[in-house]
Design a protein around this motif. Structure first.
Motif, PDB file in Angstrom:
ATOM      1  N   GLY A 158       0.793  -1.228   0.000  1.00 13.78           N
ATOM      2  CA  GLY A 158       0.000   0.000   0.000  1.00 13.78           C
ATOM      3  C   GLY A 158       0.827   1.282   0.000  1.00 13.78           C
ATOM      4  O   GLY A 158       0.396   2.296  -0.539  1.00 13.78           O
ATOM      5  N   TYR A 212     -11.158  -7.848  -7.726  1.00 15.22           N
ATOM      6  CA  TYR A 212     -11.988  -6.807  -7.097  1.00 15.22           C
ATOM      7  C   TYR A 212     -13.337  -6.689  -7.811  1.00 15.22           C
ATOM      8  O   TYR A 212     -14.373  -6.495  -7.187  1.00 15.22           O
ATOM      9  N   LYS A 238       1.172 -15.527  -6.455  1.00 10.55           N
ATOM     10  CA  LYS A 238       2.038 -14.638  -7.259  1.00 10.55           C
ATOM     11  C   LYS A 238       1.579 -13.195  -7.060  1.00 10.55           C
ATOM     12  O   LYS A 238       0.545 -12.943  -6.442  1.00 10.55           O
ATOM     13  N   ARG A 294      -0.509  -9.710   0.924  1.00 16.24           N
ATOM     14  CA  ARG A 294       0.800 -10.258   1.251  1.00 16.24           C
ATOM     15  C   ARG A 294       0.522 -11.426   2.188  1.00 16.24           C
ATOM     16  O   ARG A 294      -0.310 -11.311   3.106  1.00 16.24           O
ATOM     17  N   LEU A 343      -6.013  -0.914   1.977  1.00 16.84           N
ATOM     18  CA  LEU A 343      -6.531  -0.357   0.726  1.00 16.84           C
ATOM     19  C   LEU A 343      -7.535  -1.311   0.101  1.00 16.84           C
ATOM     20  O   LEU A 343      -8.464  -0.893  -0.570  1.00 16.84           O
ATOM     21  N   LYS A 350      -1.732 -10.205   8.297  1.00 16.58           N
ATOM     22  CA  LYS A 350      -2.969 -10.172   7.521  1.00 16.58           C
ATOM     23  C   LYS A 350      -4.024 -11.152   8.027  1.00 16.58           C
ATOM     24  O   LYS A 350      -5.046 -11.365   7.370  1.00 16.58           O
TER      25      LYS A 350
HETATM   26  P1  ADP Z   1      -0.183  -3.667   2.680  1.00 15.43           P
HETATM   27  O1  ADP Z   1       0.391  -2.359   2.260  1.00 15.43           O
HETATM   28  O2  ADP Z   1      -0.059  -3.930   4.138  1.00 15.43           O
HETATM   29  O3  ADP Z   1       0.344  -4.815   1.878  1.00 15.43           O
HETATM   30  P2  ADP Z   1      -2.741  -2.604   1.755  1.00 15.43           P
HETATM   31  O4  ADP Z   1      -4.124  -3.143   1.841  1.00 15.43           O
HETATM   32  O5  ADP Z   1      -2.511  -1.233   2.299  1.00 15.43           O
HETATM   33  O6  ADP Z   1      -1.761  -3.667   2.418  1.00 15.43           O
HETATM   34  O7  ADP Z   1      -2.283  -2.562   0.222  1.00 15.43           O
HETATM   35  C1  ADP Z   1      -2.101  -3.710  -0.525  1.00 15.43           C
HETATM   36  C2  ADP Z   1      -2.082  -3.334  -2.005  1.00 15.43           C
HETATM   37  O8  ADP Z   1      -1.316  -4.302  -2.710  1.00 15.43           O
HETATM   38  C3  ADP Z   1      -3.475  -3.360  -2.620  1.00 15.43           C
HETATM   39  O9  ADP Z   1      -3.484  -2.436  -3.699  1.00 15.43           O
HETATM   40  C4  ADP Z   1      -3.563  -4.810  -3.141  1.00 15.43           C
HETATM   41  O10 ADP Z   1      -4.490  -4.938  -4.178  1.00 15.43           O
HETATM   42  C5  ADP Z   1      -2.138  -5.043  -3.615  1.00 15.43           C
HETATM   43  N1  ADP Z   1      -1.668  -6.431  -3.616  1.00 15.43           N
HETATM   44  C6  ADP Z   1      -1.296  -7.177  -2.542  1.00 15.43           C
HETATM   45  N2  ADP Z   1      -0.895  -8.407  -2.923  1.00 15.43           N
HETATM   46  C7  ADP Z   1      -1.025  -8.466  -4.259  1.00 15.43           C
HETATM   47  C8  ADP Z   1      -0.764  -9.489  -5.259  1.00 15.43           C
HETATM   48  N3  ADP Z   1      -0.294 -10.690  -4.923  1.00 15.43           N
HETATM   49  N4  ADP Z   1      -0.997  -9.183  -6.558  1.00 15.43           N
HETATM   50  C9  ADP Z   1      -1.469  -7.956  -6.903  1.00 15.43           C
HETATM   51  N5  ADP Z   1      -1.730  -6.956  -6.021  1.00 15.43           N
HETATM   52  C10 ADP Z   1      -1.509  -7.199  -4.708  1.00 15.43           C
END
Ligand code: ADP
Length: 465
Positions: free
Chosen positions: A22, A351, A341, A287, A368, A292
């Motif tokens: 994020g 989404y 991945k 992640r 997010l 999480k």
């Molecule tokens: P954090 O920053 O703690 O990982 P957030 O919810 O603030 O969590 O943001 C995560 C962002 O990363 C979001 O936009 C989410 O869609 C994206 N994201 C996380 N994992 C993946 C993945 N494996 N592939 C694509 N987008 C991802």
């Protein structure tokens, strides 16, 4: 009109150049929102592998310069902070280099900022250097620092033997400064030496002042409470918008939400799930880290998969979760799709195509995923913590209230109970439709949050030096 406020955003990752989470979304979209409010903004980040711009300079927004700090030895690697073996051993050297060079760059390009806005531990040495080596430097005379905590769980901890690399005297390795239980804590430097602190939701700003969420730094944050503010992140609706999204099968907006279900079919097709329009499809993009809520999810997943639902996961991270979810994929080939991945395109499709989006986080500074799901009329299922608690309200069908489902106690039992509640409502089609309509009612674009940052910057520049 007065002179434009001059701001530098320092971040170790910025969309569209590099992203692990994020932070990159924020560092990519906040500058553009600030520019729209009339500020003069530049961004400074490391030049990672695959970033290639003449003179190490790119543009985003209307006219925001993004400067890349170059050092192939440090930054031309596959990962941003580490590889499959863990964090890179020289992370302290890498981000000392970045921080010192970022300060030097400002002088080189003669950009005299009023605010340097740093983010997370990788940039936390910048305020430390400004309040030590640079205190008498006239160039930074009218410069204040704002430091944003995106996640208190990542502090940049290093053995004390590495302290000398930072290049400061031992008075910077004390209880009041960078020392932390015998180690060097880089984030703590940012918390102590910045003029103003923020974090990414009001609720998380309160939580981190308690031992439960403070990760050992609650004492420091309590001490700095007067300058600590919570400002919720926005999302960039130019990027995250089902009406204009170029990746998804069919665009839709609040007036034609029925078209959302064409995306559900498409998602089922590309992910190998059965084409079942009447089964609720639950998504999770994350992640794969303990933060999480994956430990409680792993304990509840069998029961979830045995409900009349489909489940799709997109994520990478800790090995133990890769192993676990591979087994789940084998066990439930019909109604589960596991994608281990990082895949930006698939994220949009999830989404858009899911009915529900799960975030059972142990803690969540802002989050997010829930904001993006709400924009895509996908009902968020979240734990009552951090920014999730500030943005998702439990659905009360009879009171006509709420935009998702919320559980509080951190346990697999309460998580499962919430999922069951959501699934029950899903099968009451008219009630579910009402809820789906409610998801798109709130506005989580950057505009309001950017205004709050501008107000805060304006207060900050008035602080005594
Ligand atoms: P954090 O920053 O703690 O990982 P957030 O919810 O603030 O969590 O943001 C995560 C962002 O990363 C979001 O936009 C989410 O869609 C994206 N994201 C996380 N994992 C993946 C993945 N494996 N592939 C694509 N987008 C991802």
């Amino acid at each position: 009109m007065g002179k434009k406020l001059k701001v530098v955003i320092c971040s170790s990752e910025v969309v569209p150049f590099a992203k692990t989470g994020g932070l990159a979304d924020v560092a990519g979209s906040l500058p553009q929102a600030l520019e729209k409010q009339g500020l003069e903004v530049i961004v400074i980040m490391p030049k990672y592998k695959n970033i290639d711009y003449p003179e190490n300079l790119a543009k985003i927004g209307k006219n925001i310069s993004v400067y890349f700090i170059e050092n192939d030895g440090f930054f031309k690697r596959d990962g941003l902070y580490g590889d499959s073996l863990g964090d890179y051993e020289d992370n302290l050297d890498r981000f000392i280099y970045y921080s010192q060079e970022a300060i030097r760059l400002l002088k080189k390009i003669n950009f005299k900022p009023q605010i340097i806005h740093c983010n997370d531990w990788q940039t936390a040495l910048i305020p430390v250097y400004l309040k030590s080596i640079y205190t008498r430097d006239k160039f930074f005379k009218n410069c204040k620092t704002v430091f944003t905590i995106h996640n208190l769980g990542y502090q940049g901890l290093f053995p004390k033997e590495q302290f000398k690399k930072i290049g400061l005297g031992n008075d910077f390795f004390t209880l009041e400064t960078l020392e932390f239980y015998g180690k060097v804590n880089v984030l703590k430097g940012g918390l102590v030496f910045s003029d103003v602190l923020t974090t990414v939701s009001e609720n998380y700003a309160k939580e981190i002042q308690t031992p439960e969420y403070g990760c050992g730094l609650d004492g420091v944050l309590l001490y700095r409470k007067k300058v600590l503010h919570g400002i919720i992140n926005g999302i960039n609706y130019e990027e995250w918008n089902p009406a204009t999204d170029k990746v998804i099968a069919k665009n839709y907006d609040p007036r034609n939400l029925e078209d959302k279900y064409i995306n559900k079919e498409d998602l089922q097709k590309i992910s190998g799930l059965e084409k079942r329009s009447n089964l609720p499809l639950i998504g999770l993009i994350t992640r794969l880290a303990d933060q999480k809520g994956l430990d409680i999810l792993t304990r509840a997943i069998d029961e979830i998969c045995q409900l009349p639902v489909q489940f799709i996961l997109l994520g990478t991270g800790e090995d133990k979760y890769h192993v676990f979810f591979k087994q789940i994929a084998k066990k439930y080939p019909k109604n589960v799709s596991i994608n281990l991945k990082f895949d930006a395109a698939l994220a949009y499709k999830i989404y858009a195509g899911c009915d529900m989006f799960l975030m059972p986080s142990r803690y969540e500074p802002c989050g997010l995923g829930q904001l993006i799901s709400l924009k895509y009329a996908t009902v968020p299922l979240v734990r009552n913590t951090g920014g999730l608690a500030d943005t998702v309200v439990d659905f009360m069908p009879y009171q006509d209230e709420g935009n998702g489902f919320v559980f509080s106690e951190y346990s697999s039992g309460t998580l499962l109970e919430m999922v069951k509640r959501a699934v029950t409502v899903y099968y009451h089609r008219s009630v579910w439709k009402k809820l789906v309509k409610r998801t798109v009612e709130d506005d989580f674009s950057w505009e309001q949050s950017a205004r709050k940052y501008v107000e805060l910057y304006e207060e900050t520049i008035k602080l005594p030096s």
